[in-house]
Design a protein around this motif. Sequence first.
Motif, PDB file in Angstrom:
ATOM      1  N   ALA A  27     123.092  10.723  39.206  1.00  0.00           N
ATOM      2  CA  ALA A  27     121.683  10.356  39.116  1.00  0.00           C
ATOM      3  C   ALA A  27     120.935  11.274  38.153  1.00  0.00           C
ATOM      4  O   ALA A  27     120.083  10.829  37.379  1.00  0.00           O
ATOM      5  CB  ALA A  27     121.053  10.410  40.506  1.00  0.00           C
ATOM      6  N   ARG A  28     121.279  12.536  38.176  1.00  0.00           N
ATOM      7  CA  ARG A  28     120.580  13.492  37.306  1.00  0.00           C
ATOM      8  C   ARG A  28     120.956  13.282  35.846  1.00  0.00           C
ATOM      9  O   ARG A  28     120.095  13.338  34.963  1.00  0.00           O
ATOM     10  CB  ARG A  28     120.913  14.909  37.738  1.00  0.00           C
ATOM     11  N   LEU A  29     122.234  13.043  35.569  1.00  0.00           N
ATOM     12  CA  LEU A  29     122.649  12.833  34.178  1.00  0.00           C
ATOM     13  C   LEU A  29     122.165  11.498  33.639  1.00  0.00           C
ATOM     14  O   LEU A  29     121.998  11.347  32.424  1.00  0.00           O
ATOM     15  CB  LEU A  29     124.175  12.932  34.076  1.00  0.00           C
ATOM     16  N   ASN A  30     121.952  10.519  34.527  1.00  0.00           N
ATOM     17  CA  ASN A  30     121.458   9.223  34.073  1.00  0.00           C
ATOM     18  C   ASN A  30     119.979   9.249  33.725  1.00  0.00           C
ATOM     19  O   ASN A  30     119.478   8.323  33.091  1.00  0.00           O
ATOM     20  CB  ASN A  30     121.693   8.166  35.153  1.00  0.00           C
ATOM     21  N   GLU A  31     119.269  10.312  34.155  1.00  0.00           N
ATOM     22  CA  GLU A  31     117.836  10.386  33.886  1.00  0.00           C
ATOM     23  C   GLU A  31     117.530  10.698  32.432  1.00  0.00           C
ATOM     24  O   GLU A  31     116.429  10.416  31.959  1.00  0.00           O
ATOM     25  CB  GLU A  31     117.196  11.464  34.775  1.00  0.00           C
ATOM     26  N   VAL A  32     118.473  11.319  31.728  1.00  0.00           N
ATOM     27  CA  VAL A  32     118.226  11.716  30.342  1.00  0.00           C
ATOM     28  C   VAL A  32     119.236  11.034  29.436  1.00  0.00           C
ATOM     29  O   VAL A  32     120.390  10.852  29.809  1.00  0.00           O
ATOM     30  CB  VAL A  32     118.332  13.248  30.177  1.00  0.00           C
ATOM     31  N   PRO A  33     118.809  10.619  28.234  1.00  0.00           N
ATOM     32  CA  PRO A  33     119.780  10.019  27.309  1.00  0.00           C
ATOM     33  C   PRO A  33     120.728  11.069  26.774  1.00  0.00           C
ATOM     34  O   PRO A  33     120.391  12.227  26.649  1.00  0.00           O
ATOM     35  CB  PRO A  33     118.879   9.457  26.193  1.00  0.00           C
ATOM     36  N   GLY A  34     121.913  10.656  26.497  1.00  0.00           N
ATOM     37  CA  GLY A  34     122.869  11.592  25.894  1.00  0.00           C
ATOM     38  C   GLY A  34     124.212  11.547  26.575  1.00  0.00           C
ATOM     39  O   GLY A  34     125.068  10.720  26.247  1.00  0.00           O
ATOM     40  N   PRO A  35     124.426  12.442  27.562  1.00  0.00           N
ATOM     41  CA  PRO A  35     125.785  12.580  28.086  1.00  0.00           C
ATOM     42  C   PRO A  35     126.239  11.344  28.855  1.00  0.00           C
ATOM     43  O   PRO A  35     125.486  10.751  29.622  1.00  0.00           O
ATOM     44  CB  PRO A  35     125.674  13.793  29.022  1.00  0.00           C
ATOM     45  N   SER A  36     127.450  10.928  28.642  1.00  0.00           N
ATOM     46  CA  SER A  36     128.108   9.970  29.527  1.00  0.00           C
ATOM     47  C   SER A  36     129.012  10.770  30.451  1.00  0.00           C
ATOM     48  O   SER A  36     129.480  11.848  30.098  1.00  0.00           O
ATOM     49  CB  SER A  36     128.922   8.955  28.721  1.00  0.00           C
ATOM     50  N   TRP A  37     129.257  10.253  31.650  1.00  0.00           N
ATOM     51  CA  TRP A  37     129.959  11.060  32.642  1.00  0.00           C
ATOM     52  C   TRP A  37     130.846  10.158  33.484  1.00  0.00           C
ATOM     53  O   TRP A  37     130.651   8.940  33.579  1.00  0.00           O
ATOM     54  CB  TRP A  37     128.951  11.786  33.539  1.00  0.00           C
ATOM     55  N   HIS A  38     131.826  10.753  34.125  1.00  0.00           N
ATOM     56  CA  HIS A  38     132.619  10.116  35.175  1.00  0.00           C
ATOM     57  C   HIS A  38     133.234  11.237  35.997  1.00  0.00           C
ATOM     58  O   HIS A  38     133.405  12.360  35.505  1.00  0.00           O
ATOM     59  CB  HIS A  38     133.689   9.182  34.614  1.00  0.00           C
ATOM     60  N   SER A  39     133.525  10.944  37.255  1.00  0.00           N
ATOM     61  CA  SER A  39     133.980  12.019  38.147  1.00  0.00           C
ATOM     62  C   SER A  39     135.028  11.496  39.114  1.00  0.00           C
ATOM     63  O   SER A  39     135.157  10.290  39.338  1.00  0.00           O
ATOM     64  CB  SER A  39     132.799  12.626  38.917  1.00  0.00           C
ATOM     65  N   PHE A  40     135.761  12.454  39.693  1.00  0.00           N
ATOM     66  CA  PHE A  40     136.811  12.136  40.663  1.00  0.00           C
ATOM     67  C   PHE A  40     136.767  13.189  41.766  1.00  0.00           C
ATOM     68  O   PHE A  40     136.628  14.387  41.491  1.00  0.00           O
ATOM     69  CB  PHE A  40     138.193  12.140  39.995  1.00  0.00           C
ATOM     70  N   VAL A  41     136.878  12.727  43.020  1.00  0.00           N
ATOM     71  CA  VAL A  41     136.904  13.609  44.185  1.00  0.00           C
ATOM     72  C   VAL A  41     138.261  13.457  44.861  1.00  0.00           C
ATOM     73  O   VAL A  41     138.689  12.339  45.167  1.00  0.00           O
ATOM     74  CB  VAL A  41     135.777  13.271  45.177  1.00  0.00           C
ATOM     75  N   SER A  42     138.910  14.579  45.066  1.00  0.00           N
ATOM     76  CA  SER A  42     140.221  14.589  45.719  1.00  0.00           C
ATOM     77  C   SER A  42     140.188  15.580  46.863  1.00  0.00           C
ATOM     78  O   SER A  42     139.552  16.633  46.766  1.00  0.00           O
ATOM     79  CB  SER A  42     141.316  14.974  44.710  1.00  0.00           C
ATOM     80  N   ALA A  43     140.861  15.244  47.957  1.00  0.00           N
ATOM     81  CA  ALA A  43     140.900  16.108  49.136  1.00  0.00           C
ATOM     82  C   ALA A  43     142.348  16.343  49.534  1.00  0.00           C
ATOM     83  O   ALA A  43     143.183  15.436  49.447  1.00  0.00           O
ATOM     84  CB  ALA A  43     140.117  15.488  50.296  1.00  0.00           C
ATOM     85  N   GLY A  44     142.645  17.546  49.975  1.00  0.00           N
ATOM     86  CA  GLY A  44     144.007  17.878  50.392  1.00  0.00           C
ATOM     87  C   GLY A  44     144.179  19.376  50.496  1.00  0.00           C
ATOM     88  O   GLY A  44     143.201  20.137  50.455  1.00  0.00           O
ATOM     89  N   GLU A  45     145.417  19.806  50.591  1.00  0.00           N
ATOM     90  CA  GLU A  45     145.711  21.227  50.750  1.00  0.00           C
ATOM     91  C   GLU A  45     145.887  21.898  49.389  1.00  0.00           C
ATOM     92  O   GLU A  45     146.437  21.311  48.457  1.00  0.00           O
ATOM     93  CB  GLU A  45     146.978  21.422  51.592  1.00  0.00           C
ATOM     94  N   ALA A  46     145.412  23.132  49.306  1.00  0.00           N
ATOM     95  CA  ALA A  46     145.590  23.952  48.110  1.00  0.00           C
ATOM     96  C   ALA A  46     145.636  25.406  48.555  1.00  0.00           C
ATOM     97  O   ALA A  46     145.167  25.765  49.642  1.00  0.00           O
ATOM     98  CB  ALA A  46     144.462  23.734  47.104  1.00  0.00           C
TER      99      ALA A  46
END
Length: 696
Positions: free
Chosen positions: A355-374
């Motif tokens: 939502a924050r990056l969509n407020e301003v023109p410029g950066p395009s974004w994508h994200s991934f969330v992963s859960a598990g042991e580390a």
Amino acid sequence: MLGLLLLRANRVVATSELLGALWPDETRPATARKIVQNAVWALRALFTESVGHGGGSRPELVTQAPGYVLRIDPGSVDLHRFNARVAEGRVALSTGRPGDAARVLGAALEEWHGPALADLAEAGTDWPELTALAQLRLDVMEDRFEAELRSGHHHSVLSQLVSLADEEPLRERLCGQLMLALYRCGRQAEALDVFSRVRRALVEEHGLEPSRELQLLQQHILTHDPSLAAPDAASADGPAKTPEPARAVRPAAAVAPVGPPPPEGRTLHSERRSVAVLLLSASSPDVPGAGASDGEPRSSRALYDAVTAVTECVEDLGGEVVGSLGRISVAVFGLRTGRADASCAAVRAAVALGARLNEVPGPSWHSFVSAGEALVRCDPYDASRPVMIVGRLVDEARALLAHVPPGDIHLCAEAAADTAGLVRLRPTGRAAVHAVAGLRSASDADVLPDPFGGFEAELGMLRSLLVRARRHDAPHLVTILGDPGVGKTRFLADFVRDIQGEAVRVVRVRGGDAARWTVCDVLRACCGLALSDALDGRLDEVVRRVAGRGEIAERLLRRLGPGTGRTGCDPYGPESAGPASGAEALDAWCDLLVLIAREQPLVLCVDDVHAADEAVLGLIERLASLPEDVPLFILASARPAALRDRRPFWGSGLRHSGTLTLEWLPGEGPDHTLGPGRAREPAAREPSGRRWGGLL
């Protein structure tokens, strides 16, 4: 021929090597060997004539199979003097004496007066030794720049760095030194432009990304990392070193650590944990490969804004940014919470970032969330140092991130299961990967499984009040009133589950528990101290974390007192030394709780407060009347008549205080059942005419 023999002084040079260096095969004359022999004779005559000049020993050109060897005092050859001083300077640099290193390496570079064998080079001579010497000179110049930077002399070398970086735009170490010098001179934007220029050259000419070290230096500049501060020039020969950037994730599929390397000589604590990681890639159209070929300053600014947004959103939700992969930022959640809470926090952070990056023109974004042991590694002696994450969790998430379309958030199967009540999902076409369609709203039927039904509005009111308490940094007291069996305990549990993933600390206490929570028990729980903890060392750690290591922390520890045990903070406790000492300890504990709440907003849930000790009731009212700049949200459930009998003016006079009454739902009551086989336990109902309070 003299130049070649000097490059290989005191070593045998075969005649075939002389011939190959002096003439390419296609241009070698038939009398080449005779020309070499004549040159040898001329050089010997020249050396004989130079006897006595300079006070040194006479060079000798000796025939030795399979060729010739020039025997000469190494001290009379500038190349050998250069190599000796370089070795001395590098030893000084590696042993923590940057001032000496800068002086010796500078003297070594003074041996140079232009390219080596400049007259031959101008005539087209291209020997491997000349190329190696040119590279060695650049390496030594970088060593000297490093020594100067470690000595705090960034201003004095900046102009040289700028000139040399223009001549050698692909030397990443040199460009990193220029970035660091510009940053220390207060020219952060120009430092970021240097990175953009280097990356563009590498991508366009070789299809390569900058090294991990250069990427992490850029990340540190974007976040104004304290490790980039210039050392004190007065302590140039101390142990100070040019800051090493944190290690990022390797792009390979093998296990890769994320985070900074451990301090020298210190072992990190390792623990296998269930965590959630968020990977977000933000790219600007101005970055090469994203659609534009110019506008580097705008590209740097857009990237700076994106990284700032990542840091703020992640930290607001209790996560920690632990590394980066160029434009990919890596954050971890769950270092202080369970994995389900961590997954919810990671998803909320991804949504907030989008939502924050969509407020301003410029950066395009994508994200991934992963859960598990580390494997989580941290420095047990310095809580301010970032952690390291070791395992395949990040590498697999990075591989899956490459398939996420711009503007999308994808989850692995484990993260999707953890956040089933938080988000709406849609398929992606890939096995075990889901896309986030949005956060569930209060109108969604399954956002809050409620066997009693009908309390969604009240929960929404509490959520709004929690947001208000955090926004205004003010303590709020909300008393939840209801008849026995109406569902106050379940209501509190539902609220706690509903705020999973929020950047708050939740503490639950039962006022009517058989264990009889004391004031000290409540305060210890709020401060993150288990009742079974050995107080002295753990308390010292908590105080120094929130109050620092100066006089404030020492004064607070003295006020808490050496005997701060289970009753030491309770002025009403039977073992307190007296009203004065107990009250002083209570004041100190409340001051500590204020610091902890300012570090992370605190939600204190007290069930059956009407049955709590008098001291606990007094503590709750005291906490609710704390100064305005304390983000503290207190929920206290009680039976209305019982609370009124004990505290007729409960909550009165407080600026942010109110009550919320849970009414019986239609068709419900103390004698009704909740469904087949689910009879409610009988409870004595308060007289209906004595209902106290109402909706907030």
